[in-house]
Design a protein around this motif. Structure first.
Motif, mmCIF file in Angstrom:
data_model
loop_
_atom_site.group_PDB
_atom_site.id
_atom_site.type_symbol
_atom_site.label_atom_id
_atom_site.label_comp_id
_atom_site.label_asym_id
_atom_site.label_seq_id
_atom_site.Cartn_x
_atom_site.Cartn_y
_atom_site.Cartn_z
ATOM 1 N N GLY A 62 0.922 -0.734 0.269
ATOM 2 C CA GLY A 62 0.159 -0.427 0.177
ATOM 3 C C GLY A 62 1.037 0.783 0.224
ATOM 4 N N TYR A 63 0.740 2.249 -0.430
ATOM 5 C CA TYR A 63 1.038 3.972 -0.038
ATOM 6 C C TYR A 63 0.009 4.912 -0.381
ATOM 7 C CZ TYR A 63 0.507 5.242 -5.452
ATOM 8 O OH TYR A 63 -0.115 5.211 -6.588
ATOM 9 N N PRO B 25 1.687 -3.260 15.113
ATOM 10 C CA PRO B 25 3.459 -2.812 15.085
ATOM 11 C C PRO B 25 4.374 -2.234 14.150
ATOM 12 C CG PRO B 25 2.209 -4.538 16.758
ATOM 13 C CD PRO B 25 1.552 -4.298 15.411
ATOM 14 N N MET B 26 3.866 -3.587 13.181
ATOM 15 C CA MET B 26 5.282 -3.160 12.135
ATOM 16 C C MET B 26 4.743 -2.205 11.089
ATOM 17 S SD MET B 26 7.546 -4.674 12.719
ATOM 18 C CE MET B 26 8.036 -4.738 10.998
ATOM 19 N N LEU B 27 3.698 -1.371 10.668
ATOM 20 C CA LEU B 27 2.822 -0.187 10.789
ATOM 21 C C LEU B 27 3.790 1.102 10.733
ATOM 22 C CD1 LEU B 27 1.605 1.152 8.190
ATOM 23 C CD2 LEU B 27 -0.392 1.323 9.267
ATOM 24 N N LYS B 28 3.557 0.756 12.700
ATOM 25 C CA LYS B 28 3.938 2.015 12.924
ATOM 26 C C LYS B 28 5.397 2.055 13.333
ATOM 27 C CE LYS B 28 1.125 1.723 16.648
ATOM 28 N NZ LYS B 28 0.565 1.732 18.318
ATOM 29 N N TRP B 29 6.079 0.977 12.622
ATOM 30 C CA TRP B 29 7.690 0.797 12.206
ATOM 31 C C TRP B 29 8.310 1.353 11.478
ATOM 32 C CZ3 TRP B 29 9.618 -0.971 7.891
ATOM 33 C CH2 TRP B 29 11.808 -1.472 8.087
ATOM 34 N N ALA B 30 7.430 1.318 9.776
ATOM 35 C CA ALA B 30 7.385 1.592 7.989
ATOM 36 C C ALA B 30 6.981 3.152 8.838
ATOM 37 C CB ALA B 30 5.906 0.637 7.376
ATOM 38 N N LEU B 31 5.614 3.703 9.391
ATOM 39 C CA LEU B 31 6.003 4.809 9.378
ATOM 40 C C LEU B 31 7.074 5.921 9.713
ATOM 41 C CD1 LEU B 31 2.424 5.202 10.331
ATOM 42 C CD2 LEU B 31 2.945 5.632 8.197
ATOM 43 N N GLU B 32 7.997 5.138 10.299
ATOM 44 C CA GLU B 32 9.196 5.889 10.480
ATOM 45 C C GLU B 32 10.258 5.656 10.831
ATOM 46 O OE1 GLU B 32 8.938 4.802 15.436
ATOM 47 O OE2 GLU B 32 6.979 6.199 15.369
ATOM 48 N N ASN B 33 10.472 4.327 9.514
ATOM 49 C CA ASN B 33 11.729 4.117 9.390
ATOM 50 C C ASN B 33 11.740 3.861 7.413
ATOM 51 O OD1 ASN B 33 13.424 3.434 11.681
ATOM 52 N ND2 ASN B 33 11.043 2.811 12.263
ATOM 53 N N ARG C 127 4.052 13.690 2.977
ATOM 54 C CA ARG C 127 3.009 12.964 2.598
ATOM 55 C C ARG C 127 3.149 12.137 2.250
ATOM 56 N NH1 ARG C 127 -1.059 17.529 0.819
ATOM 57 N NH2 ARG C 127 -2.652 16.351 2.338
ATOM 58 N N PHE C 128 4.113 11.197 1.592
ATOM 59 C CA PHE C 128 3.899 9.679 0.772
ATOM 60 C C PHE C 128 4.259 9.359 2.139
ATOM 61 C CE2 PHE C 128 5.818 6.449 -1.423
ATOM 62 C CZ PHE C 128 4.961 5.844 -2.374
ATOM 63 N N LYS C 129 4.133 7.871 2.101
ATOM 64 C CA LYS C 129 4.451 6.750 2.121
ATOM 65 C C LYS C 129 4.302 5.307 2.160
ATOM 66 C CE LYS C 129 6.687 4.278 4.716
ATOM 67 N NZ LYS C 129 8.232 5.093 4.965
ATOM 68 N N GLY C 130 4.384 4.256 1.530
ATOM 69 C CA GLY C 130 4.297 3.133 0.872
ATOM 70 C C GLY C 130 5.239 2.628 1.375
ATOM 71 N N ALA C 131 4.372 0.904 1.425
ATOM 72 C CA ALA C 131 5.502 -0.267 2.056
ATOM 73 C C ALA C 131 4.948 -1.287 1.697
ATOM 74 C CB ALA C 131 5.506 0.202 3.709
ATOM 75 N N ILE C 132 5.277 -2.765 1.906
ATOM 76 C CA ILE C 132 4.321 -4.309 1.774
ATOM 77 C C ILE C 132 5.199 -5.234 3.060
ATOM 78 C CG2 ILE C 132 7.117 -4.548 0.721
ATOM 79 C CD1 ILE C 132 4.882 -6.385 -1.932
ATOM 80 N N MET D 101 14.199 -6.639 -5.477
ATOM 81 C CA MET D 101 12.264 -6.300 -6.576
ATOM 82 C C MET D 101 11.281 -5.842 -5.967
ATOM 83 S SD MET D 101 12.718 -10.786 -7.029
ATOM 84 C CE MET D 101 13.482 -11.518 -5.513
ATOM 85 N N ASN D 102 11.497 -5.888 -4.783
ATOM 86 C CA ASN D 102 9.830 -5.368 -4.074
ATOM 87 C C ASN D 102 10.683 -3.166 -4.192
ATOM 88 O OD1 ASN D 102 7.665 -6.548 -1.989
ATOM 89 N ND2 ASN D 102 9.510 -7.398 -2.240
ATOM 90 N N ASN D 103 11.598 -3.063 -4.458
ATOM 91 C CA ASN D 103 11.459 -1.887 -4.608
ATOM 92 C C ASN D 103 11.698 -1.388 -5.823
ATOM 93 O OD1 ASN D 103 13.104 0.460 -2.585
ATOM 94 N ND2 ASN D 103 13.405 -1.735 -1.163
ATOM 95 N N VAL D 104 11.982 -2.403 -7.138
ATOM 96 C CA VAL D 104 11.447 -1.788 -8.462
ATOM 97 C C VAL D 104 9.996 -2.051 -8.120
ATOM 98 C CG1 VAL D 104 12.085 -2.560 -10.605
ATOM 99 C CG2 VAL D 104 14.020 -2.458 -9.281
ATOM 100 N N VAL D 105 8.894 -2.892 -8.067
ATOM 101 C CA VAL D 105 7.927 -3.257 -8.050
ATOM 102 C C VAL D 105 6.788 -1.820 -7.835
ATOM 103 C CG1 VAL D 105 5.637 -4.678 -7.229
ATOM 104 C CG2 VAL D 105 7.717 -5.839 -8.623
ATOM 105 N N HIS D 106 7.783 -1.670 -6.687
ATOM 106 C CA HIS D 106 7.262 -0.135 -6.112
ATOM 107 C C HIS D 106 7.167 1.118 -7.149
ATOM 108 C CE1 HIS D 106 5.739 2.795 -3.302
ATOM 109 N NE2 HIS D 106 7.256 3.489 -3.138
#
Length: 251
Positions: free
Chosen positions: A38-39, A78-86, A134-139, A166-171
Protein backbone atom coordinates in the motif's frame (compact mmCIF):
# COMPACT_ATOMS: atom_id res chain seq x y z
CA UNK A 1 13.01 -17.17 -11.65
CA UNK A 2 16.25 -15.32 -10.92
CA UNK A 3 15.92 -11.73 -9.75
CA UNK A 4 17.60 -10.20 -12.83
CA UNK A 5 15.28 -12.07 -15.18
CA UNK A 6 12.27 -11.08 -13.09
CA UNK A 7 13.22 -7.40 -13.08
CA UNK A 8 13.45 -7.43 -16.88
CA UNK A 9 9.88 -8.80 -16.93
CA UNK A 10 8.68 -6.16 -14.48
CA UNK A 11 9.75 -3.34 -16.76
CA UNK A 12 7.57 -4.68 -19.58
CA UNK A 13 4.25 -4.78 -17.72
CA UNK A 14 1.61 -2.20 -18.69
CA UNK A 15 -1.06 -2.79 -16.08
CA UNK A 16 -1.04 -3.08 -12.30
CA UNK A 17 -3.08 -6.28 -12.54
CA UNK A 18 -0.51 -8.23 -14.55
CA UNK A 19 2.38 -6.79 -12.54
CA UNK A 20 0.76 -7.69 -9.22
CA UNK A 21 -0.05 -11.23 -10.35
CA UNK A 22 3.56 -11.78 -11.39
CA UNK A 23 4.85 -10.35 -8.12
CA UNK A 24 2.64 -12.60 -6.01
CA UNK A 25 4.01 -15.59 -7.91
CA UNK A 26 7.61 -14.41 -7.59
CA UNK A 27 7.43 -13.75 -3.85
CA UNK A 28 5.76 -17.14 -3.42
CA UNK A 29 8.92 -18.73 -4.76
CA UNK A 30 10.72 -17.37 -1.69
CA UNK A 31 8.08 -18.64 0.73
CA UNK A 32 5.96 -15.46 1.02
CA UNK A 33 2.51 -16.49 -0.15
CA UNK A 34 0.49 -13.48 1.09
CA UNK A 35 1.36 -9.88 0.33
CA UNK A 36 -0.12 -6.59 1.47
CA UNK A 37 1.17 -3.55 -0.42
CA UNK A 38 0.00 0.00 0.00
CA UNK A 39 0.88 3.64 -0.36
CA UNK A 40 -0.68 7.01 0.23
CA UNK A 41 0.12 10.40 -1.23
CA UNK A 42 -1.87 12.25 1.40
CA UNK A 43 -0.17 11.39 4.68
CA UNK A 44 -0.34 13.99 7.46
CA UNK A 45 1.85 14.38 10.57
CA UNK A 46 -0.82 12.62 12.63
CA UNK A 47 -2.36 10.05 10.27
CA UNK A 48 -2.13 8.24 6.96
CA UNK A 49 -4.98 10.37 5.67
CA UNK A 50 -8.30 9.24 4.21
CA UNK A 51 -8.32 5.42 3.76
CA UNK A 52 -10.22 5.89 0.49
CA UNK A 53 -7.07 7.56 -0.86
CA UNK A 54 -4.88 4.53 -0.15
CA UNK A 55 -3.68 2.39 -3.03
CA UNK A 56 -3.93 -1.16 -1.65
CA UNK A 57 -2.94 -4.39 -3.40
CA UNK A 58 -3.20 -7.73 -1.64
CA UNK A 59 -3.86 -11.42 -2.10
CA UNK A 60 -4.89 -11.93 1.54
CA UNK A 61 -8.34 -13.41 2.13
CA UNK A 62 -11.36 -11.07 2.12
CA UNK A 63 -11.92 -11.97 5.79
CA UNK A 64 -8.44 -10.83 6.72
CA UNK A 65 -8.66 -7.60 4.71
CA UNK A 66 -12.06 -6.78 6.19
CA UNK A 67 -10.65 -6.97 9.69
CA UNK A 68 -7.24 -5.46 9.04
CA UNK A 69 -8.23 -2.71 6.61
CA UNK A 70 -12.02 -2.45 6.78
CA UNK A 71 -12.18 -2.27 10.56
CA UNK A 72 -9.11 -0.05 10.83
CA UNK A 73 -6.80 -2.43 12.70
CA UNK A 74 -3.93 -1.39 10.43
CA UNK A 75 -3.59 1.95 12.24
CA UNK A 76 -2.34 0.20 15.38
CA UNK A 77 -0.27 -2.54 13.73
CA UNK A 78 3.25 -2.69 15.26
CA UNK A 79 4.99 -3.16 11.91
CA UNK A 80 3.04 -0.34 10.27
CA UNK A 81 4.11 1.94 13.10
CA UNK A 82 7.68 0.89 12.37
CA UNK A 83 7.23 1.55 8.63
CA UNK A 84 5.95 5.08 9.26
CA UNK A 85 9.12 5.99 11.12
CA UNK A 86 11.70 4.01 9.14
CA UNK A 87 12.83 2.98 5.68
CA UNK A 88 14.32 -0.36 4.69
CA UNK A 89 13.40 -3.89 5.80
CA UNK A 90 12.49 -5.19 9.24
CA UNK A 91 11.89 -8.69 10.60
CA UNK A 92 8.65 -9.41 12.42
CA UNK A 93 10.69 -10.98 15.22
CA UNK A 94 10.84 -7.70 17.14
CA UNK A 95 7.04 -7.42 17.27
CA UNK A 96 6.77 -11.07 18.28
CA UNK A 97 9.23 -10.61 21.13
CA UNK A 98 7.49 -7.47 22.36
CA UNK A 99 4.13 -9.25 22.31
CA UNK A 100 5.49 -12.19 24.30
CA UNK A 101 7.02 -9.81 26.83
CA UNK A 102 3.75 -7.90 27.22
CA UNK A 103 5.29 -4.69 25.90
CA UNK A 104 2.64 -3.87 23.31
CA UNK A 105 -0.15 -1.46 24.19
CA UNK A 106 -3.69 -2.84 24.21
CA UNK A 107 -4.56 -1.78 20.64
CA UNK A 108 -1.31 -3.08 19.17
CA UNK A 109 -1.76 -6.34 21.07
CA UNK A 110 -5.26 -6.67 19.60
CA UNK A 111 -3.81 -6.37 16.09
CA UNK A 112 -1.11 -8.91 16.91
CA UNK A 113 -3.71 -11.35 18.27
CA UNK A 114 -5.87 -10.86 15.17
CA UNK A 115 -2.91 -11.65 12.92
CA UNK A 116 -2.15 -14.77 14.91
CA UNK A 117 -5.77 -15.93 14.61
CA UNK A 118 -5.65 -15.41 10.83
CA UNK A 119 -2.40 -17.31 10.32
CA UNK A 120 -0.32 -14.18 9.73
CA UNK A 121 2.54 -15.46 11.84
CA UNK A 122 5.95 -14.77 10.32
CA UNK A 123 7.38 -12.40 7.75
CA UNK A 124 9.14 -9.17 6.89
CA UNK A 125 8.04 -5.61 6.22
CA UNK A 126 9.71 -3.35 3.66
CA UNK A 127 9.22 0.41 4.01
CA UNK A 128 10.00 2.32 0.83
CA UNK A 129 11.86 5.59 0.48
CA UNK A 130 9.56 8.59 1.01
CA UNK A 131 10.36 11.45 -1.40
CA UNK A 132 8.00 13.81 0.46
CA UNK A 133 6.49 13.98 3.94
CA UNK A 134 3.05 13.29 2.47
CA UNK A 135 4.09 10.03 0.81
CA UNK A 136 4.41 6.62 2.46
CA UNK A 137 4.59 3.19 0.89
CA UNK A 138 5.31 -0.25 2.32
CA UNK A 139 4.75 -3.95 1.73
CA UNK A 140 4.21 -6.73 4.26
CA UNK A 141 5.45 -10.16 3.18
CA UNK A 142 3.69 -12.97 5.06
CA UNK A 143 5.34 -16.38 5.04
CA UNK A 144 3.48 -19.62 4.39
CA UNK A 145 1.78 -20.93 7.55
CA UNK A 146 4.24 -23.84 7.74
CA UNK A 147 7.17 -21.42 8.11
CA UNK A 148 8.17 -19.96 11.46
CA UNK A 149 10.18 -16.77 11.91
CA UNK A 150 13.45 -18.75 12.20
CA UNK A 151 12.74 -20.21 8.74
CA UNK A 152 12.04 -16.72 7.40
CA UNK A 153 15.31 -15.41 8.83
CA UNK A 154 17.19 -18.17 7.02
CA UNK A 155 15.46 -17.25 3.74
CA UNK A 156 16.25 -13.59 4.32
CA UNK A 157 19.88 -14.34 5.09
CA UNK A 158 20.26 -15.96 1.68
CA UNK A 159 17.90 -13.92 -0.49
CA UNK A 160 17.01 -10.77 1.48
CA UNK A 161 18.89 -8.29 -0.67
CA UNK A 162 17.32 -9.64 -3.86
CA UNK A 163 13.86 -9.56 -2.27
CA UNK A 164 14.35 -5.95 -1.18
CA UNK A 165 15.53 -4.97 -4.67
CA UNK A 166 12.62 -6.70 -6.42
CA UNK A 167 10.04 -5.10 -4.15
CA UNK A 168 11.55 -1.64 -4.57
CA UNK A 169 11.52 -1.94 -8.36
CA UNK A 170 7.92 -3.22 -8.34
CA UNK A 171 6.93 -0.34 -6.08
CA UNK A 172 8.49 2.22 -8.43
CA UNK A 173 6.84 0.53 -11.41
CA UNK A 174 3.42 0.62 -9.73
CA UNK A 175 3.78 4.39 -9.30
CA UNK A 176 4.01 4.78 -13.09
CA UNK A 177 0.95 2.68 -13.95
CA UNK A 178 -2.68 3.88 -14.18
CA UNK A 179 -4.65 3.14 -11.05
CA UNK A 180 -8.37 3.70 -10.59
CA UNK A 181 -9.49 3.57 -6.99
CA UNK A 182 -12.35 1.03 -6.76
CA UNK A 183 -14.66 3.28 -4.78
CA UNK A 184 -13.73 6.62 -6.26
CA UNK A 185 -12.90 6.12 -9.90
CA UNK A 186 -13.53 9.00 -12.28
CA UNK A 187 -15.65 8.48 -15.36
CA UNK A 188 -14.10 8.89 -18.80
CA UNK A 189 -15.83 12.28 -19.24
CA UNK A 190 -14.68 13.52 -15.84
CA UNK A 191 -11.07 12.57 -16.60
CA UNK A 192 -11.25 14.26 -20.01
CA UNK A 193 -12.62 17.49 -18.55
CA UNK A 194 -9.94 17.56 -15.84
CA UNK A 195 -7.30 16.92 -18.47
CA UNK A 196 -8.42 20.00 -20.40
CA UNK A 197 -8.40 22.04 -17.19
CA UNK A 198 -4.88 20.81 -16.54
CA UNK A 199 -3.95 22.04 -20.02
CA UNK A 200 -5.12 25.53 -19.06
CA UNK A 201 -8.46 25.59 -20.88
CA UNK A 202 -11.42 27.55 -19.57
CA UNK A 203 -14.91 26.11 -19.13
CA UNK A 204 -15.98 27.82 -22.36
CA UNK A 205 -12.96 26.42 -24.22
CA UNK A 206 -13.68 22.90 -22.98
CA UNK A 207 -17.34 23.16 -23.97
CA UNK A 208 -16.32 24.03 -27.54
CA UNK A 209 -13.65 21.31 -27.69
CA UNK A 210 -15.99 18.61 -26.41
CA UNK A 211 -19.13 19.82 -28.17
CA UNK A 212 -21.00 20.23 -24.89
CA UNK A 213 -22.64 23.10 -23.05
CA UNK A 214 -20.81 25.00 -20.34
CA UNK A 215 -23.44 23.79 -17.86
CA UNK A 216 -22.57 20.18 -18.69
CA UNK A 217 -18.84 20.88 -18.29
CA UNK A 218 -19.49 22.47 -14.91
CA UNK A 219 -21.54 19.42 -13.91
CA UNK A 220 -18.68 17.08 -14.84
CA UNK A 221 -16.28 19.22 -12.80
CA UNK A 222 -18.62 19.24 -9.81
CA UNK A 223 -19.04 15.46 -9.93
CA UNK A 224 -15.27 15.01 -10.28
CA UNK A 225 -14.70 17.13 -7.17
CA UNK A 226 -17.28 15.09 -5.28
CA UNK A 227 -15.83 11.81 -6.50
CA UNK A 228 -12.33 12.81 -5.37
CA UNK A 229 -13.55 14.44 -2.14
CA UNK A 230 -11.89 17.79 -2.80
CA UNK A 231 -13.16 21.36 -2.68
CA UNK A 232 -11.60 22.95 -5.76
CA UNK A 233 -11.10 21.96 -9.37
CA UNK A 234 -7.36 22.61 -9.01
CA UNK A 235 -7.24 20.06 -6.18
CA UNK A 236 -9.18 17.61 -8.35
CA UNK A 237 -6.66 17.98 -11.17
CA UNK A 238 -3.78 17.37 -8.76
CA UNK A 239 -5.39 14.37 -7.09
CA UNK A 240 -6.43 12.76 -10.37
CA UNK A 241 -2.91 13.17 -11.72
CA UNK A 242 -1.33 11.77 -8.56
CA UNK A 243 -3.60 8.72 -8.76
CA UNK A 244 -2.74 8.24 -12.45
CA UNK A 245 -6.45 8.50 -13.28
CA UNK A 246 -6.44 11.51 -15.56
CA UNK A 247 -4.74 9.82 -18.49
CA UNK A 248 -5.95 6.26 -17.83
CA UNK A 249 -6.54 4.30 -21.03
CA UNK A 250 -9.92 2.61 -21.33
CA UNK A 251 -9.68 -1.17 -21.79
Amino acid sequence: MRSAEYLHRVMKFHTIEELWHAHVVQMGRYGFDRLLYGYTLFKTPTSLGDPDDFVILSNHSPEYLQGYMGEGLYSDAPMLKWALENEGASSWRSAQERARAGLLDAKSQAVYDFNQSMGVLAGYTISFNSPTQRFKGAIALTARPALMQDDVEAIWQEHGQDIILMNNVVHLKILTLPYRAPKRGLTKRQREVLQWVGDGKTTQDIALLMGLTTATIEKHLRLARETLSVETTAQAVLKAALHNQMYAIES
